[in-house]
Scaffold this motif. Structure first.
Motif, PDB file in Angstrom:
ATOM      1  N   ARG A  78       0.827  -1.207   0.000  1.00  0.00           N
ATOM      2  CA  ARG A  78       0.000   0.000   0.000  1.00  0.00           C
ATOM      3  C   ARG A  78       0.862   1.257   0.000  1.00  0.00           C
ATOM      4  NH1 ARG A  78      -4.294  -0.097   4.625  1.00  0.00           N
ATOM      5  NH2 ARG A  78      -4.651   1.964   3.739  1.00  0.00           N
ATOM      6  N   ASP A 115       3.917   1.539  -1.248  1.00  0.00           N
ATOM      7  CA  ASP A 115       4.486   1.681  -2.594  1.00  0.00           C
ATOM      8  C   ASP A 115       3.478   2.293  -3.553  1.00  0.00           C
ATOM      9  OD1 ASP A 115       6.880   0.617  -1.740  1.00  0.00           O
ATOM     10  OD2 ASP A 115       6.429  -1.425  -2.440  1.00  0.00           O
ATOM     11  N   GLU A 116       2.241   1.833  -3.468  1.00  0.00           N
ATOM     12  CA  GLU A 116       1.186   2.379  -4.331  1.00  0.00           C
ATOM     13  C   GLU A 116       0.950   3.860  -4.035  1.00  0.00           C
ATOM     14  OE1 GLU A 116      -1.437   2.540  -7.354  1.00  0.00           O
ATOM     15  OE2 GLU A 116      -0.203   0.807  -6.843  1.00  0.00           O
ATOM     16  N   GLU A 133       3.118   5.947  -2.768  1.00  0.00           N
ATOM     17  CA  GLU A 133       4.277   6.704  -3.254  1.00  0.00           C
ATOM     18  C   GLU A 133       4.205   6.915  -4.767  1.00  0.00           C
ATOM     19  OE1 GLU A 133       7.592   4.458  -1.809  1.00  0.00           O
ATOM     20  OE2 GLU A 133       7.626   5.543   0.096  1.00  0.00           O
ATOM     21  N   LYS A 134       3.739   5.898  -5.492  1.00  0.00           N
ATOM     22  CA  LYS A 134       3.571   6.059  -6.944  1.00  0.00           C
ATOM     23  C   LYS A 134       2.533   7.129  -7.247  1.00  0.00           C
ATOM     24  CE  LYS A 134       4.815   1.313  -8.177  1.00  0.00           C
ATOM     25  NZ  LYS A 134       4.289   0.025  -8.661  1.00  0.00           N
ATOM     26  N   GLN A 135       1.421   7.116  -6.512  1.00  0.00           N
ATOM     27  CA  GLN A 135       0.389   8.131  -6.723  1.00  0.00           C
ATOM     28  C   GLN A 135       0.918   9.517  -6.385  1.00  0.00           C
ATOM     29  OE1 GLN A 135      -3.037   6.967  -4.454  1.00  0.00           O
ATOM     30  NE2 GLN A 135      -3.600   5.323  -5.863  1.00  0.00           N
ATOM     31  N   ALA A 147       4.016  10.496  -6.565  1.00  0.00           N
ATOM     32  CA  ALA A 147       4.947  10.889  -7.632  1.00  0.00           C
ATOM     33  C   ALA A 147       4.178  11.352  -8.868  1.00  0.00           C
ATOM     34  CB  ALA A 147       5.862   9.718  -7.983  1.00  0.00           C
ATOM     35  N   ASP A 148       3.098  10.656  -9.202  1.00  0.00           N
ATOM     36  CA  ASP A 148       2.275  11.069 -10.342  1.00  0.00           C
ATOM     37  C   ASP A 148       1.667  12.457 -10.106  1.00  0.00           C
ATOM     38  OD1 ASP A 148       2.830   8.723 -11.652  1.00  0.00           O
ATOM     39  OD2 ASP A 148       0.940   7.738 -11.089  1.00  0.00           O
ATOM     40  N   THR A 153       2.860  14.762  -8.183  1.00  0.00           N
ATOM     41  CA  THR A 153       3.946  15.737  -8.217  1.00  0.00           C
ATOM     42  C   THR A 153       4.288  16.111  -9.649  1.00  0.00           C
ATOM     43  OG1 THR A 153       4.843  14.801  -6.175  1.00  0.00           O
ATOM     44  CG2 THR A 153       6.314  16.182  -7.471  1.00  0.00           C
TER      45      THR A 153
END
Length: 87
Positions: free
Chosen positions: A51, A53-54, A56-58, A60-61, A63
């Motif tokens: 969760r 990691d997910e 953090e990906k969101q 980054a998107d 950002t």
């Protein structure tokens, strides 16, 4: 009289051995319960890591999206600065 003392001593020793066996079974049971608890915690940790990691990906998107939109907002801020200076 010595025979009675030896019988009593044997019964005491049998009682101590029984107590040690019961404590051994208790420790074994506690070990099994803690192992199950540790496996459950490891599973929760794996789920939370996924969760995270997910998320953090969101983040980054988002950002990247905000970086794409920021020059436009900077221009709008400059426009507002011009309007304020005119007044």
């Amino acid at each position: 009289m010595l025979v009675y003392a030896l019988i009593a001593l044997c019964l005491v020793l049998i009682g101590i051995a029984g107590l040690q066996f019961s404590y051994l079974f208790y420790i074994d049971r506690m070990y099994q319960e803690r192992r199950k608890y540790l496996q459950a915690l490891e599973q929760k940790c794996a789920n939370l890591t996924a969760r995270l990691d997910e998320a953090e990906k969101q983040a980054a998107d988002l950002t990247v999206r905000l970086a794409d939109l920021q020059p436009e907002s900077a221009l709008e801020d400059d426009a507002w600065a011009d309007v304020i200076e005119e007044r």
